[in-house]
Design a protein around this motif. Structure first.
Motif, PDB file in Angstrom:
ATOM      1  N   LEU A  98       0.870  22.480   8.774  1.00  0.00           N
ATOM      2  CA  LEU A  98       0.593  21.061   8.564  1.00  0.00           C
ATOM      3  C   LEU A  98       1.924  20.341   8.365  1.00  0.00           C
ATOM      4  CD1 LEU A  98      -2.353  21.318   5.989  1.00  0.00           C
ATOM      5  CD2 LEU A  98      -2.520  21.163   8.489  1.00  0.00           C
ATOM      6  N   ASP A  99       2.283  19.493   9.315  1.00  0.00           N
ATOM      7  CA  ASP A  99       3.493  18.677   9.232  1.00  0.00           C
ATOM      8  C   ASP A  99       3.027  17.268   8.893  1.00  0.00           C
ATOM      9  OD1 ASP A  99       5.930  17.450   9.483  1.00  0.00           O
ATOM     10  OD2 ASP A  99       6.142  17.795  11.633  1.00  0.00           O
ATOM     11  N   LEU A 100       3.109  16.903   7.642  1.00  0.00           N
ATOM     12  CA  LEU A 100       2.442  15.704   7.143  1.00  0.00           C
ATOM     13  C   LEU A 100       3.217  14.425   7.444  1.00  0.00           C
ATOM     14  CD1 LEU A 100       1.367  17.167   3.673  1.00  0.00           C
ATOM     15  CD2 LEU A 100       0.093  17.211   5.833  1.00  0.00           C
ATOM     16  N   GLY A 101       2.592  13.318   7.113  1.00  0.00           N
ATOM     17  CA  GLY A 101       3.262  12.029   7.231  1.00  0.00           C
ATOM     18  C   GLY A 101       3.121  11.404   8.597  1.00  0.00           C
ATOM     19  N   ILE A 102       4.174  10.760   9.033  1.00  0.00           N
ATOM     20  CA  ILE A 102       4.147   9.893  10.207  1.00  0.00           C
ATOM     21  C   ILE A 102       5.300  10.275  11.123  1.00  0.00           C
ATOM     22  CG2 ILE A 102       5.529   8.152   9.019  1.00  0.00           C
ATOM     23  CD1 ILE A 102       3.938   6.021  10.458  1.00  0.00           C
ATOM     24  N   SER A 103       5.089  10.168  12.424  1.00  0.00           N
ATOM     25  CA  SER A 103       6.134  10.555  13.377  1.00  0.00           C
ATOM     26  C   SER A 103       7.009   9.359  13.722  1.00  0.00           C
ATOM     27  CB  SER A 103       5.503  11.118  14.652  1.00  0.00           C
ATOM     28  OG  SER A 103       4.853  10.096  15.373  1.00  0.00           O
ATOM     29  N   PHE A 207      -0.309   1.480   1.757  1.00  0.00           N
ATOM     30  CA  PHE A 207      -1.375   1.015   2.643  1.00  0.00           C
ATOM     31  C   PHE A 207      -1.638   2.017   3.767  1.00  0.00           C
ATOM     32  CE2 PHE A 207      -0.583  -3.759   1.584  1.00  0.00           C
ATOM     33  CZ  PHE A 207      -1.234  -3.573   0.375  1.00  0.00           C
ATOM     34  N   ARG A 208      -0.568   2.628   4.282  1.00  0.00           N
ATOM     35  CA  ARG A 208      -0.744   3.626   5.347  1.00  0.00           C
ATOM     36  C   ARG A 208      -1.523   4.840   4.851  1.00  0.00           C
ATOM     37  NH1 ARG A 208       3.849   7.005   5.695  1.00  0.00           N
ATOM     38  NH2 ARG A 208       2.455   8.700   5.126  1.00  0.00           N
ATOM     39  N   ILE A 209      -1.153   5.340   3.682  1.00  0.00           N
ATOM     40  CA  ILE A 209      -1.830   6.511   3.117  1.00  0.00           C
ATOM     41  C   ILE A 209      -3.299   6.191   2.836  1.00  0.00           C
ATOM     42  CG2 ILE A 209      -1.945   8.007   1.084  1.00  0.00           C
ATOM     43  CD1 ILE A 209       1.112   7.861   0.959  1.00  0.00           C
ATOM     44  N   PHE A 210      -3.531   5.012   2.290  1.00  0.00           N
ATOM     45  CA  PHE A 210      -4.900   4.621   1.936  1.00  0.00           C
ATOM     46  C   PHE A 210      -5.774   4.444   3.166  1.00  0.00           C
ATOM     47  CE2 PHE A 210      -7.846   1.001   1.526  1.00  0.00           C
ATOM     48  CZ  PHE A 210      -8.763   1.563   0.644  1.00  0.00           C
ATOM     49  N   ILE A 211      -5.297   3.690   4.150  1.00  0.00           N
ATOM     50  CA  ILE A 211      -6.143   3.338   5.292  1.00  0.00           C
ATOM     51  C   ILE A 211      -6.473   4.569   6.131  1.00  0.00           C
ATOM     52  CG2 ILE A 211      -4.574   2.798   7.197  1.00  0.00           C
ATOM     53  CD1 ILE A 211      -7.297   0.455   5.796  1.00  0.00           C
ATOM     54  N   ASN A 212      -5.613   5.596   6.064  1.00  0.00           N
ATOM     55  CA  ASN A 212      -5.854   6.835   6.806  1.00  0.00           C
ATOM     56  C   ASN A 212      -6.409   7.962   5.942  1.00  0.00           C
ATOM     57  OD1 ASN A 212      -4.700   6.243   9.607  1.00  0.00           O
ATOM     58  ND2 ASN A 212      -3.000   5.624   8.291  1.00  0.00           N
ATOM     59  N   ALA A 213      -6.686   7.672   4.658  1.00  0.00           N
ATOM     60  CA  ALA A 213      -7.219   8.678   3.724  1.00  0.00           C
ATOM     61  C   ALA A 213      -6.392   9.958   3.791  1.00  0.00           C
ATOM     62  CB  ALA A 213      -8.686   8.963   4.032  1.00  0.00           C
ATOM     63  N   GLU A 214      -5.066   9.816   3.799  1.00  0.00           N
ATOM     64  CA  GLU A 214      -4.190  10.960   4.028  1.00  0.00           C
ATOM     65  C   GLU A 214      -4.261  12.019   2.932  1.00  0.00           C
ATOM     66  OE1 GLU A 214      -0.178   9.918   5.217  1.00  0.00           O
ATOM     67  OE2 GLU A 214      -0.917   8.127   6.234  1.00  0.00           O
ATOM     68  N   LEU A 215      -4.288  11.599   1.681  1.00  0.00           N
ATOM     69  CA  LEU A 215      -4.291  12.584   0.597  1.00  0.00           C
ATOM     70  C   LEU A 215      -5.625  13.300   0.499  1.00  0.00           C
ATOM     71  CD1 LEU A 215      -2.256  10.750  -2.189  1.00  0.00           C
ATOM     72  CD2 LEU A 215      -1.452  12.123  -0.257  1.00  0.00           C
ATOM     73  N   GLU A 216      -6.702  12.571   0.722  1.00  0.00           N
ATOM     74  CA  GLU A 216      -8.028  13.191   0.703  1.00  0.00           C
ATOM     75  C   GLU A 216      -8.149  14.203   1.841  1.00  0.00           C
ATOM     76  OE1 GLU A 216      -8.230   9.203  -1.255  1.00  0.00           O
ATOM     77  OE2 GLU A 216      -7.390   9.976   0.625  1.00  0.00           O
ATOM     78  N   GLU A 217      -7.632  13.847   3.011  1.00  0.00           N
ATOM     79  CA  GLU A 217      -7.686  14.768   4.147  1.00  0.00           C
ATOM     80  C   GLU A 217      -6.843  16.010   3.885  1.00  0.00           C
ATOM     81  OE1 GLU A 217      -7.930  14.429   8.878  1.00  0.00           O
ATOM     82  OE2 GLU A 217      -6.162  13.449   8.036  1.00  0.00           O
ATOM     83  N   PHE A 240       6.627  14.896   2.990  1.00  0.00           N
ATOM     84  CA  PHE A 240       7.731  13.940   3.049  1.00  0.00           C
ATOM     85  C   PHE A 240       7.764  12.978   1.868  1.00  0.00           C
ATOM     86  CE2 PHE A 240       7.459  15.551   7.299  1.00  0.00           C
ATOM     87  CZ  PHE A 240       8.778  15.596   7.725  1.00  0.00           C
ATOM     88  N   HIS A 241       6.817  13.079   0.957  1.00  0.00           N
ATOM     89  CA  HIS A 241       6.927  12.291  -0.270  1.00  0.00           C
ATOM     90  C   HIS A 241       6.242  13.039  -1.405  1.00  0.00           C
ATOM     91  CE1 HIS A 241       2.775  10.833   0.069  1.00  0.00           C
ATOM     92  NE2 HIS A 241       3.031  10.463   1.308  1.00  0.00           N
ATOM     93  N   SER A 242       6.498  12.592  -2.613  1.00  0.00           N
ATOM     94  CA  SER A 242       6.122  13.347  -3.806  1.00  0.00           C
ATOM     95  C   SER A 242       4.615  13.508  -3.968  1.00  0.00           C
ATOM     96  CB  SER A 242       6.708  12.682  -5.054  1.00  0.00           C
ATOM     97  OG  SER A 242       6.236  11.353  -5.193  1.00  0.00           O
ATOM     98  N   LEU A 243       3.833  12.516  -3.538  1.00  0.00           N
ATOM     99  CA  LEU A 243       2.386  12.624  -3.696  1.00  0.00           C
ATOM    100  C   LEU A 243       1.836  13.798  -2.899  1.00  0.00           C
ATOM    101  CD1 LEU A 243       1.345   8.871  -3.414  1.00  0.00           C
ATOM    102  CD2 LEU A 243       1.434  10.246  -5.495  1.00  0.00           C
ATOM    103  N   GLU A 244       2.272  13.929  -1.639  1.00  0.00           N
ATOM    104  CA  GLU A 244       1.844  15.055  -0.810  1.00  0.00           C
ATOM    105  C   GLU A 244       2.331  16.373  -1.387  1.00  0.00           C
ATOM    106  OE1 GLU A 244       2.191  12.977   3.617  1.00  0.00           O
ATOM    107  OE2 GLU A 244       3.901  14.036   2.747  1.00  0.00           O
ATOM    108  N   ASP A 245       3.620  16.426  -1.689  1.00  0.00           N
ATOM    109  CA  ASP A 245       4.196  17.696  -2.135  1.00  0.00           C
ATOM    110  C   ASP A 245       3.569  18.163  -3.441  1.00  0.00           C
ATOM    111  OD1 ASP A 245       6.124  19.879  -1.929  1.00  0.00           O
ATOM    112  OD2 ASP A 245       7.085  18.952  -3.658  1.00  0.00           O
ATOM    113  N   ARG A 246       3.235  17.231  -4.329  1.00  0.00           N
ATOM    114  CA  ARG A 246       2.600  17.606  -5.594  1.00  0.00           C
ATOM    115  C   ARG A 246       1.247  18.268  -5.349  1.00  0.00           C
ATOM    116  NH1 ARG A 246       2.144  12.586  -8.084  1.00  0.00           N
ATOM    117  NH2 ARG A 246       4.406  12.700  -8.247  1.00  0.00           N
ATOM    118  N   ILE A 247       0.476  17.713  -4.417  1.00  0.00           N
ATOM    119  CA  ILE A 247      -0.833  18.292  -4.095  1.00  0.00           C
ATOM    120  C   ILE A 247      -0.664  19.708  -3.551  1.00  0.00           C
ATOM    121  CG2 ILE A 247      -2.788  18.123  -2.490  1.00  0.00           C
ATOM    122  CD1 ILE A 247      -2.566  15.073  -2.759  1.00  0.00           C
ATOM    123  N   VAL A 248       0.277  19.890  -2.631  1.00  0.00           N
ATOM    124  CA  VAL A 248       0.504  21.208  -2.024  1.00  0.00           C
ATOM    125  C   VAL A 248       1.007  22.204  -3.064  1.00  0.00           C
ATOM    126  CG1 VAL A 248       1.782  22.471  -0.260  1.00  0.00           C
ATOM    127  CG2 VAL A 248       0.972  20.159   0.216  1.00  0.00           C
TER     128      VAL A 248
END
Length: 308
Positions: A98-103, A207-217, A240-248
């Protein structure tokens, strides 16, 4: 003629090495949960054995279009987010990446609305064929909800003033539909900012994380990985940011030890399901060559044997 937008894959060889576990020509089924522009996928296919298989996922129609250029019987892609990982058969997968975030192509295309560096429609959807854009959501969201999103997903201390400014501008001038307008509103509400950081950075991220439900996904995919990974299968996640890395980080730590139920002290513990294998950051040379790699963190874990 416009040149195609380029993307430099972060931790490319490191991620593929970790995923394949050093095997010379692996023959199992591997998953690339974020095909993007295919950087990791193409490297995996180069090393995959003749009987191996690569299943990719991506929400972005442009990624699906790029994937159509790969003519390899071992490869398939699904136009879905990686939260659909759990639809694969149990214990059928040898590795999940899983390569998270945005390209970079998503950021650099003004029409996608991800960046405050260009004026474009305020969209930010990973999948432009479905769902609500940021502009559509902001047109009806209340100030308290906007502030909550900015605070929770952007870790922005000026979330309240920004939300009030958005609602005030909307009330006076109608819907906010462009990225430049949103960036201007945020800049007027944020009084101080770290040197070198645009005032709108955290709000756009939120807004990007929220509208795409990134953390929930992400949470859904991590849980699904425990089911689909075969014993010895690898889980590789680049954040690529602390919210994602903390979950992982917390997910791997939680499943890397036996779990005891305090309500049933004499019951057998839930066995360890993962073994943490390490954390990798980009080299200094990679960061110099690709500054967008500077915040990347890769975590690797291995599925343990399932008790009989």
């Amino acid at each position: 003629m416009n040149q195609p937008l380029q993307h430099t894959t972060v931790l490319a060889s490191e991620a593929v090495d970790a995923l394949l576990g050093g095997a010379a020509a692996p023959v199992g089924t591997f998953v690339d949960g974020t095909f993007g522009r295919g950087g990791h996928a193409r490297l995996i296919l180069q090393r995959l054995g003749a009987q191996g298989r690569l299943v990719a996922f991506d929400k972005d129609p442009e990624a699906i279009h790029e994937a159509a250029r790969i003519h390899d019987a071992r490869f398939s892609i699904q136009h879905q987010g990686f939260s659909h990982l759990g639809e694969l058969p149990a214990a059928s997968v040898a590795g999940v990446l899983l390569d998270l975030g945005i390209s970079s192509p998503q950021i650099d295309d003004p029409a996608r609305g991800f960046s405050f560096r260009f004026d474009g429609p305020l969209d930010m959807r990973m999948d432009t064929t479905r769902g609500q854009s940021v502009a559509e959501w902001l047109a009806g969201a209340e100030a308290a909800q906007i502030a909550e999103v900015i605070r929770d997903y952007g870790e922005e201390r000026f979330a309240g003033p920004i939300a009030k400014a958005i609602v005030a501008r909307r009330t006076q001038g109608g819907p906010i539909v462009g990225t430049a307008e949103l960036a201007d509103i945020v800049a007027g509400a944020v009084k101080t900012r770290e040197p070198g950081q645009n005032p709108a950075t955290r709000t756009f991220q939120a807004f990007r994380i929220f509208i795409n439900a990134e953390l929930e996904e992400l949470q859904q995919a991590l849980e699904a990985s425990l089911t689909v990974l075969a014993p010895g299968g690898r889980l590789v996640v680049i954040s690529f940011h602390s919210l994602e890395d903390r979950i992982v980080k917390q997910f791997i730590a939680r499943h890397s030890k036996e779990m005891f139920d305090r309500r049933a002290p004499f019951a057998a513990p839930t066995p360890m399901r993962l073994k943490a294998l390490g954390r990798v950051k980009p080299s200094a040379a990679e960061v110099v060559a690709n500054p967008r790699a500077r915040s990347a963190v890769m975590r690797v874990a291995e599925r343990t044997e399932v008790p009989a």
